[in-house]
Design a protein around this motif. Structure first.
Motif, short mmCIF file in Angstrom:
data_model
loop_
_atom_site.label_atom_id
_atom_site.label_comp_id
_atom_site.label_asym_id
_atom_site.label_seq_id
_atom_site.Cartn_x
_atom_site.Cartn_y
_atom_site.Cartn_z
N ARG A 115 0.82 -1.22 0.00
CA ARG A 115 0.00 0.00 0.00
C ARG A 115 0.85 1.26 0.00
N HIS A 116 1.99 1.23 0.68
CA HIS A 116 2.74 2.46 0.89
C HIS A 116 4.12 2.47 0.22
N GLY A 117 4.39 1.48 -0.63
CA GLY A 117 5.66 1.46 -1.34
C GLY A 117 5.63 2.36 -2.57
N GLY A 136 -0.45 6.77 -0.61
CA GLY A 136 0.58 7.63 -0.02
C GLY A 136 1.87 6.86 0.20
N VAL A 137 2.96 7.41 -0.33
CA VAL A 137 4.27 6.80 -0.16
C VAL A 137 4.78 7.09 1.25
N VAL A 156 7.09 3.69 7.12
CA VAL A 156 6.05 2.68 7.35
C VAL A 156 6.42 1.38 6.66
N VAL A 157 6.92 1.47 5.43
CA VAL A 157 7.32 0.28 4.69
C VAL A 157 8.45 -0.45 5.41
N ALA A 158 9.43 0.31 5.89
CA ALA A 158 10.56 -0.29 6.60
C ALA A 158 10.12 -0.98 7.88
N ARG A 159 9.24 -0.33 8.64
CA ARG A 159 8.76 -0.93 9.88
C ARG A 159 7.91 -2.17 9.60
#
Length: 218
Positions: free
Chosen positions: A120-122, A131-132, A136-139
């Protein structure tokens, strides 16, 4: 001989659509494929919306019955069309409960809470819609690796499959998440690699992959 089932599976091209295609072949079922993809506009047609108001894929039609959500489709197929030779759900109450626990764990902790958050956020996935958010992606990737330790512990006794020596639909769910994680560069635990190699040798997995491939544009 009874009337053969009238099965149609909508959806191709994703990890989630692979699950029911693969299950169909594990159960040696004959079915039609409607090769629509997500976010193509094909799920928003009047015909499809009448079948699935959620406008998501996959969707299974079994005669006049429709069911969505890939884990539910796989469980339905397994419960309805298993035979003594081909079954994807354990029979005993406690093994059934353990199977159900694995299924819920994989779908919630590995798929929706981790990998789908990354999707979703990548920046190269659905970030343009939702939304990039690099942090959030890393976590979410870190959380996936933390949760995967439960799989690592389960496989540490050299069992062939999550439920021991018996392949179940929990393995279908887990395999799609492991492959998804590899594609996203998250990484998987070492003892999941020979597990994944065994799974990929299954003829039904290979046929399911072929059935899940989107058609080539003319």
């Amino acid at each position: 001989m009874g009337t053969p089932p009238d099965l149609t599976l909508w959806g191709v091209g994703t990890s989630r659509t692979l699950r029911p295609h693969w299950a169909m072949h594990e159960l040696d079922l004959t079915y039609r494929t409607r090769p629509i993809g997500p976010r193509t506009g094909e799920t928003k047609t009047a015909e499809y919306t009448a079948l699935n108001p959620r406008q998501k894929v996959p969707l299974l039609q079994d005669g006049d019955f429709c069911i969505g959500e890939s884990p539910a489709i796989v469980a339905y197929l397994s419960r309805t069309y298993s035979t003594p030779e081909r079954a994807l759900i354990p029979e005993s109450q406690r093994e059934y409960a353990a199977w159900l626990e694995w299924c819920f764990f994989i779908v919630t902790e590995l798929d929706s809470t981790s990998l789908y958050v990354m999707r979703r956020h990548g920046a190269h996935a659905l970030g343009h819609i939702y939304g990039v958010a690099p942090e959030v992606v890393a976590r979410a990737g870190e959380y996936f690796r933390e949760q995967l330790r439960h799989v690592e512990v389960a496989l540490s006794d050299d069992r062939a499959y999550l439920m021991g020596d018996r392949f179940t639909s929990a393995d279908i769910l887990l395999t799609t998440c492991l492959e998804w994680a590899i594609a996203y560069g998250v990484g998987i635990c070492d003892n999941a690699r020979p597990y994944l190699d065994r799974i990929r040798e299954r003829p039904a997995y290979q046929r399911g992959q072929a059935a899940n491939t989107p058609p080539t544009a003319p």
